[in-house]
Design an enzyme around this catalytic site. Structure first.
Site, PDB file in Angstrom:
ATOM      1  N   GLU A 214      83.563  59.943  11.309  1.00 43.93           N
ATOM      2  CA  GLU A 214      82.173  59.940  11.773  1.00 43.93           C
ATOM      3  C   GLU A 214      81.255  60.428  10.650  1.00 43.93           C
ATOM      4  O   GLU A 214      81.143  61.638  10.431  1.00 43.93           O
ATOM      5  CB  GLU A 214      82.014  60.892  12.968  1.00 43.93           C
ATOM      6  CG  GLU A 214      82.891  60.565  14.148  1.00 43.93           C
ATOM      7  CD  GLU A 214      82.383  61.233  15.428  1.00 43.93           C
ATOM      8  OE1 GLU A 214      81.978  60.514  16.336  1.00 43.93           O
ATOM      9  OE2 GLU A 214      82.377  62.477  15.492  1.00 43.93           O
TER      10      GLU A 214
ATOM     11  N   HIS B 243      84.956  68.383  15.365  1.00 41.36           N
ATOM     12  CA  HIS B 243      83.723  67.583  15.439  1.00 41.36           C
ATOM     13  C   HIS B 243      82.662  68.195  14.522  1.00 41.36           C
ATOM     14  O   HIS B 243      82.549  69.418  14.413  1.00 41.36           O
ATOM     15  CB  HIS B 243      83.211  67.514  16.880  1.00 41.36           C
ATOM     16  CG  HIS B 243      82.112  66.507  17.038  1.00 41.36           C
ATOM     17  ND1 HIS B 243      80.809  66.787  16.672  1.00 41.36           N
ATOM     18  CD2 HIS B 243      82.123  65.224  17.455  1.00 41.36           C
ATOM     19  CE1 HIS B 243      80.071  65.697  16.876  1.00 41.36           C
ATOM     20  NE2 HIS B 243      80.842  64.743  17.350  1.00 41.36           N
TER      21      HIS B 243
HETATM   22  P1  PGA Z   1      76.761  59.271  18.936  1.00 47.18           P
HETATM   23  O1  PGA Z   1      77.802  60.502  18.815  1.00 47.18           O
HETATM   24  O2  PGA Z   1      77.539  58.106  19.483  1.00 47.18           O
HETATM   25  O3  PGA Z   1      75.694  59.763  19.891  1.00 47.18           O
HETATM   26  O4  PGA Z   1      76.243  59.003  17.584  1.00 47.18           O
HETATM   27  C1  PGA Z   1      79.111  60.305  18.353  1.00 47.18           C
HETATM   28  C2  PGA Z   1      79.821  61.624  18.231  1.00 47.18           C
HETATM   29  O5  PGA Z   1      79.170  62.633  17.885  1.00 47.18           O
HETATM   30  O6  PGA Z   1      81.036  61.711  18.458  1.00 47.18           O
END
Ligand code: PGA
Length: 231
Positions: A156, A92
């Site tokens: 992401e 992450h």
């Molecule tokens: P968020 O986080 O939905 O609050 O943007 C997503 C993540 O960090 O996996």
């Protein structure tokens, strides 16, 4: 089959996680067609609980690539096995940036937990300063065995995480296709997913990784219903 993952990050406590999971369980009990989804909840390490729920799995946000031993502050495979946890998130961006995990450490986690037959959600994503997005994502996937059958990639973009901003759907689609062309079999999108955008995003991906909007189990269940247009 869509994968819908809740990343609770450092929120919730050993006490509140029980209420969260029980609420989620009873809400999902009365939701039709829920078997179309694989739902995974990722609590923080201190709030990890037995993976015993009928409609969703408990996963771990991070673990150290060992069985057990002298690794202060970390948990290893033995803890996960004792709780029957089969899902792990690796790489992450908050771990990469804030906890300074580099590609080498992330690769060693991938190799160890793949050997242990864990289901891996492997997170990648660029920040706004990156011009060569393809090259950057390729470098994050370097040496990762994309054919590992229990691997799901979560794309992401860092600037979208927790910001309330998302790329437009065409831009997400471009990256998802790029990743599929690189050999990625299953890919989620994460970054400011909410009740309004979750349907369109799930249309072009294998699912979503949700942070902030998953903290309240009622909001989370409504998002799941929105994916299938269930009232
Ligand atoms: P968020 O986080 O939905 O609050 O943007 C997503 C993540 O960090 O996996």
């Amino acid at each position: 089959m869509k994968i819908i993952a809740a990343n609770l990050k450092s929120n919730h406590t050993p006490k509140s996680i029980n209420l969260y999971c029980n609420t989620l369980q009873s809400q999902l009990d009365s939701t039709k067609n829920i078997e179309q989804s694989e739902i995974i909840v990722f609590p923080n390490q201190a709030s990890l609980i037995d993976n015993t729920y009928k409609h969703f799995n408990i996963g771990v946000q991070n673990a150290y690539p060992v069985n057990n031993g002298a690794f202060t502050g970390e948990i290893g495979l033995e803890v996960l096995e004792s709780l029957n946890i089969k899902h792990i998130m690796i790489g992450h961006s908050e771990r990469r940036i804030i906890l300074k995990e580099d590609n080498k450490m992330i690769l060693s986690k991938f190799n160890f937990f793949a050997k242990s037959n864990m289901r891996i959600i492997f997170c990648i994503g660029e920040d706004e300063s990156i011009k060569d997005v393809r090259g950057f994502l390729e470098s994050q996937l370097e040496n990762i065995e994309l054919d590992y059958p229990l691997l799901t990639i979560a794309y992401e973009p860092i600037w979208a995480i927790g910001s309330g901003k998302t790329p437009n759907i065409e831009d997400i689609d471009k990256i998802i296709n790029l990743l599929r062309n690189l050999g990625v079999k299953r890919v989620l999108y994460g970054g400011s997913v909410n009740s309004n955008n979750v349907f369109d995003i799930c249309n072009i991906t294998d699912g979503v990784l949700i942070g902030g909007a998953s903290l309240d189990p009622f909001v989370f269940v409504n998002m799941i219903k929105n994916i299938y247009k269930i009232k």
